[in-house]
Design an enzyme around this catalytic site. Structure first.
Site, short mmCIF file in Angstrom:
data_model
loop_
_atom_site.label_atom_id
_atom_site.label_comp_id
_atom_site.label_asym_id
_atom_site.label_seq_id
_atom_site.Cartn_x
_atom_site.Cartn_y
_atom_site.Cartn_z
N GLY A 57 -12.52 12.70 -16.45
CA GLY A 57 -13.14 11.51 -17.03
C GLY A 57 -12.99 11.52 -18.53
O GLY A 57 -12.73 12.57 -19.12
N CYS A 84 -11.06 19.17 -14.82
CA CYS A 84 -11.14 18.71 -16.21
C CYS A 84 -12.59 18.35 -16.57
O CYS A 84 -13.43 19.24 -16.66
CB CYS A 84 -10.19 17.54 -16.42
SG CYS A 84 -9.85 17.21 -18.16
N TYR A 85 -12.91 17.08 -16.76
CA TYR A 85 -14.31 16.74 -17.05
C TYR A 85 -15.22 17.30 -15.97
O TYR A 85 -16.34 17.74 -16.25
CB TYR A 85 -14.47 15.20 -17.14
CG TYR A 85 -15.86 14.77 -17.60
CD1 TYR A 85 -16.17 14.67 -18.95
CD2 TYR A 85 -16.85 14.48 -16.67
CE1 TYR A 85 -17.44 14.30 -19.37
CE2 TYR A 85 -18.13 14.12 -17.07
CZ TYR A 85 -18.42 14.03 -18.42
OH TYR A 85 -19.68 13.66 -18.84
N HIS A 177 -5.03 19.16 -14.33
CA HIS A 177 -5.09 18.17 -13.25
C HIS A 177 -4.16 18.57 -12.09
O HIS A 177 -2.96 18.33 -12.15
CB HIS A 177 -4.68 16.78 -13.78
CG HIS A 177 -5.73 16.17 -14.64
ND1 HIS A 177 -6.73 15.37 -14.14
CD2 HIS A 177 -5.97 16.28 -15.97
CE1 HIS A 177 -7.53 15.00 -15.12
NE2 HIS A 177 -7.09 15.53 -16.24
N GLU A 179 -3.97 17.16 -9.29
CA GLU A 179 -3.62 16.00 -8.47
C GLU A 179 -2.36 15.29 -8.91
O GLU A 179 -1.83 14.44 -8.20
CB GLU A 179 -4.80 15.02 -8.42
CG GLU A 179 -5.13 14.27 -9.72
CD GLU A 179 -6.04 15.05 -10.68
OE1 GLU A 179 -5.92 16.29 -10.74
OE2 GLU A 179 -6.84 14.41 -11.39
N SER A 230 0.56 -14.06 6.20
CA SER A 230 1.48 -14.48 5.13
C SER A 230 2.89 -14.04 5.43
O SER A 230 3.84 -14.49 4.79
CB SER A 230 1.03 -13.86 3.81
OG SER A 230 1.25 -12.45 3.85
N GLY A 231 3.04 -13.13 6.37
CA GLY A 231 4.36 -12.56 6.60
C GLY A 231 4.51 -11.22 5.89
O GLY A 231 5.45 -10.49 6.11
N GLY A 232 3.54 -10.89 5.02
CA GLY A 232 3.57 -9.61 4.34
C GLY A 232 3.06 -8.50 5.25
O GLY A 232 2.51 -8.77 6.31
N VAL A 233 3.22 -7.26 4.79
CA VAL A 233 2.88 -6.11 5.63
C VAL A 233 1.37 -6.04 5.92
O VAL A 233 0.96 -5.83 7.06
CB VAL A 233 3.37 -4.80 4.98
CG1 VAL A 233 2.93 -3.60 5.79
CG2 VAL A 233 4.87 -4.81 4.86
N ASP A 234 0.54 -6.27 4.90
CA ASP A 234 -0.91 -6.08 5.08
C ASP A 234 -1.48 -7.06 6.10
O ASP A 234 -2.21 -6.66 7.01
CB ASP A 234 -1.65 -6.24 3.75
CG ASP A 234 -1.13 -5.32 2.69
OD1 ASP A 234 -0.44 -4.34 3.05
OD2 ASP A 234 -1.38 -5.56 1.50
N SER A 235 -1.16 -8.34 5.94
CA SER A 235 -1.74 -9.30 6.88
C SER A 235 -1.13 -9.13 8.26
O SER A 235 -1.80 -9.34 9.28
CB SER A 235 -1.58 -10.73 6.37
OG SER A 235 -0.25 -11.15 6.39
N SER A 236 0.12 -8.72 8.34
CA SER A 236 0.76 -8.52 9.65
C SER A 236 0.11 -7.36 10.40
O SER A 236 -0.19 -7.47 11.59
CB SER A 236 2.25 -8.22 9.48
OG SER A 236 2.87 -9.27 8.81
N LYS A 376 -1.62 1.64 0.61
CA LYS A 376 -0.45 0.86 1.05
C LYS A 376 0.46 1.65 1.99
O LYS A 376 0.88 1.16 3.03
CB LYS A 376 0.34 0.41 -0.18
CG LYS A 376 1.46 -0.54 0.13
CD LYS A 376 0.93 -1.95 0.15
CE LYS A 376 2.00 -2.94 0.51
NZ LYS A 376 1.44 -4.31 0.60
#
Ligand code: XMP
Length: 520
Positions: A57, A84-85, A177, A179, A230-236, A376
């Protein structure tokens, strides 16, 4: 999804907190990120984590009123890893000392094992190469006195307490870090911590799919659900998962706003109606949208017009679905996390993104968001699990306002038609050369200029277009793709030969920032 072993990340506002979650998910461990202000002893008991990570942070623990973890956390018998923080918070709260300033260290550093320390436990397997470990540092303060019970495991030139541990309590605290990718063995270190804490890696997509289906059924009961496609991956993926959970109770609404790419509307309808047998209302509203956009050239006016019309149209069709009580949305985890923001005021609006945010309240619908816990790439994995073809899952992102924002200047039907054809040739070229998967996003923008050319023996006076192709990880930053000159030459020739209306092709070599990916 409380059945999973859970790790709690207490977020102190680091720029890279989400990367901790990424690493954990890659290791099949479920985690939740919570801003430090919202974490109390009760919250921790409710989440019932198997272990806790304290993020980095921007604040300084030496500042009065700076963020802390609930003191009770350290008495709960949970393994804790401070970064770290997070390390400084642990030292400060457990009786050590942190000093402000004068010790700044940014970027690559090398940690070596502290003298006489045996590298076992969660440090097993590290420091194997030449006895030192590359790590990524980004800190101004540093620990100057360890809290009782801790010992030094590794040091770096600027951080004498780079790695510290109290094995008896399973408390670990590092200055760097682990990560980020620039700490090559960071993931191994995190994995060792997880295994020691008892995580078995039970977060798999197959398990997620089963549980998501169960949760959807419980939430929805016998009610009807609407899902915007919409045809996009998420809504599909959202639609297919819901279809699997509740079958006929789901109706999808696909609005064709006339700003889609060549054959896109037909492909979406064929895929969902014919392949998946999903109830689908396909609304061709292109005349409405294009009618409202014709002659509009201001990018924000374009976006707002499309956003408003979309909500109106969607509502009109949704109203036809009797007894609908739920609206399904493909909201992802990054949209949900209430990350700690230290920047104060609202950030500048670069572009008003097209979404259906206001829709549920307006229509009195409850939300179903089965992807809320996923990133995603996890959505893509779930899509594969649900049988979506790879060619579909790997598709480049396509913005909500569609071709409208790839047509700088006035929108006309003629320009949209030319743009569609040019884009199809360009993408065909990219696929033929096997480059599609290397590129994050590629498209053509039709420019609001006509230029003079000569074709055959005649003069032409046609549009110029720009090709865009970028590499990116998340769309936040991007670089232009380094096509070969041969590829660019061949593509320009094909577009000019095959697309009537274009007589000049340029390649956009702007990175983001300072440019954005789309032209508007
Ligand atoms: P920019 O142009 O802001 O775009 O660099 C970053 C990514 O977001 C996409 N984009 C949108 N996606 N609605 C969307 O769903 C929008 O209004 C929108 N505007 C841009 C863009 O295609 C790129 O992938």
């Amino acid at each position: 999804m409380a059945q999973h072993q859970t790790l709690l990340i207490i977020d102190f506002g680091s720029q890279v907190t989400q990367l901790i979650a990424r690493r954990l998910r890659e290791l099949n461990v479920y985690c939740e990120i919570r801003p430090y202000q919202s974490v109390t002893e009760e919250v921790i008991r409710e989440i019932a984590p198997l272990a806790v990570i304290l993020s980095g942070g921007p604040d300084s623990v030496t500042r009065e009123g700076s963020p802390r973890a609930p003191q009770a956390l350290f008495e709960m018998g949970l393994p804790i890893f401070g970064i770290c923080y997070g390390q400084q918070v642990m030292m400060e709260q457990l009786g050590g000392k942190v000093e402000a300033g004068h010790h700044a260290e940014y970027g690559r550093a090398y940690v070596t094992p502290a003298e006489g320390h045996k590298l076992d436990g969660i440090f097993a397997g590290l420091f194997l190469n030449d006895g030192r470990e590359q790590v990524w540092m980004s800190h101004g303060d540093r620990v100057t006195q360890l809290a009782p019970g801790f010992e030094v495991i590794g040091t770096s030139p600027n951080a004498p307490y780079a790695i510290t541990a109290d094995e008896s309590r399973q408390f670990y605290a590092v200055q760097f870090h682990p990560e980020v990718h620039h700490t090559p063995n960071g993931k191994a270190l995190i994995e060792n911590f997880l295994r020691k804490a008892g995580f078995t890696g039970d977060w798999t997509m197959a398990a997620y799919r089963e549980e998501a289906i169960k949760t959807i059924r419980e939430q929805v009961g016998d009610k009807q659900v609407i899902c915007g496609l919409s045809g996009g991956v998420d809504s599909s993926v959202t639609a297919i998962l819901l279809h699997e959970a509740i079958g006929e109770q789901l109706t999808c609404v696909f609005v064709d706003h006339g700003l889609l790419r060549q054959d896109e509307a037909e492909q979406v309808v064929a895929m969902f109606r014919d392949n998946y047998n999903i109830k689908l209302i396909a609304a061709d509203e292109s005349d409405l949208f294009i009618g409202a956009l014709e002659g509009v050239s201001d990018p924000e006016v374009k976006r707002k017009t499309i956003g408003k019309l979309f909500i109106d149209v969607f509502q009109k069709y949704a109203n036809e679905i009797e007894g609908a009580e739920f609206l399904a949305q493909g909201t992802l985890y990054p949209d949900v996390i209430e990350s700690v923001s230290f920047s104060g005021g609202p950030s500048v609006t670069i572009k008003s993104h097209h979404n259906v945010g206001g829709l549920p309240e307006k229509m009195g619908l409850k939300l179903v968001e089965p992807l809320r816990e996923l990133f995603k790439d996890e959505v893509r994995e779930l899509g594969r699990e649900l049988g979506l073809p790879d060619s579909f899952i790997g598709r480049h992102p396509f913005p909500g306002p569609g071709l409208a924002i790839r047509c700088p200047g006035e929108i006309t039907r003629e320009k949209l038609e030319i743009l569609r054809k040019a884009d199809a040739v360009y993408i065909d070229q990219i696929r033929k050369h096997g480059l599609y998967d290397e590129i994050w996003q590629a498209f053509v923008a039709i420019l609001p200029v006509r230029t003079v050319g000569v074709m055959g023996d005649g003069r032409t006076y046609d549009y110029a277009c720009a090709l865009r192709a970028v590499t990116s990880v998340d769309g936040m930053t991007a670089d232009y793709y380094p096509f070969t000159h041969d590829f660019l030459g061949e593509t320009a020739t094909r577009i000019i030969n095959e697309v009537k209306g274009i007589n000049r092709v340029t390649y956009d070599i702007t990175s983001k920032p300072p440019g954005t990916i789309e032209w508007e």
